[in-house]
Design a protein around this motif. Sequence first.
Motif: not given
Length: 381
Positions: A92-93, A175-177, A241-246
Amino acid sequence: MRINVFPALNGDCILVEYVASHYILIDGGYVNTYNNYLLPKLVEIANNGGTVDVVVVTHIDEDHISGIIKLLEEDVFPISIKEIWYNGYKHVQSVAIVSEEDEIFAHKNICKETNVINPKSISAKQGCTLSTLIARKGLLWNSPTKGNTMKGLISYSLGDATIHILSPNNDDISNVELFWKKRLIKDGLLSKAHSNEYWDDAFEFCLSKEKPGFHFHKKKVSKSYDLIKIKEEAYVPDDSATNGSSIAFVLEVEGKRILFLGDAHAETIVESLITLYGEKNAPFRFDAVKLSHHGSFNNNSPKLLEIITCDNWLISTNGDKYDHPDLPTLAHIITNENNNAPKLYFNYNLTVSKELMKQEYHKDNNFEIICPDDDGITITL
């Protein structure tokens, strides 16, 4: 199949023997979880000829990655590890080139060093070196996607087992990005390019410190609770966003189907399950489900619990910090007619689990509360 859910405080550390002597490790909890429970178990397994085929690090959060970092810091691994699944910074850059001065700025201001003051802490940098450790150890990384981002929906063969990756999806990764870009903009670094190790550290630290994206359910356990009334509480989805990346997945082996939800968003899981199995086939039968985000109602929606039928529900938390699991989650499981006398397994003795053991709750509902021993819970399917 045997599933061990170790005491991991408010985190996750799950070891699955999916076929004899072959294991999947899902997250590592905190350092004391590794030292007190996971390490001795891994040594025992190794002495009996077992291997860890996959380490799944679901997402960047202290209560999931700290024990894994401690494992990877070992000069010699206590057990053979074949590969690791984890979405780090390189997956994720945002484009940025920085000078050495800016790298030092990022490392000191985004990834601030702190003193170790309790056993939850994993190091002076609070566990922001997982990507660097994976690279240094030369572990096979995200092999199902040829080293790219692990995201759904994909299916992967692991020996005699099949794993279906349900989460994250493209939107979750975006969303994380976006979350990371906002931090770079805040520090004036977005227009500059990234380098490797500094940004691995900064990225992981930044996400691990994201504020909760869920509603805090403040409650007092009492025998006056009406489960039907409790399940009517309005559902508010987690927007972290962090939880969504799980990474969340289904494990299918020897006729068994297990759902491991990490801290994933319910909406992503619902979409993936319907795509995978077909909406007309709902509710989808599972032999066990590890509830998302320690039983938070914001990650286990009524819709998700409605399209699942299962008799064994796993809850990993000591209830610290956010008072998980939420009663509406448990109420939906207990009162769902699709579930045949569901068993709720807790890896800690909680006030809510003790309360739900009272006979008053069992007059109209057929369910069972399974309390842990000193080493958490173990179920055999």
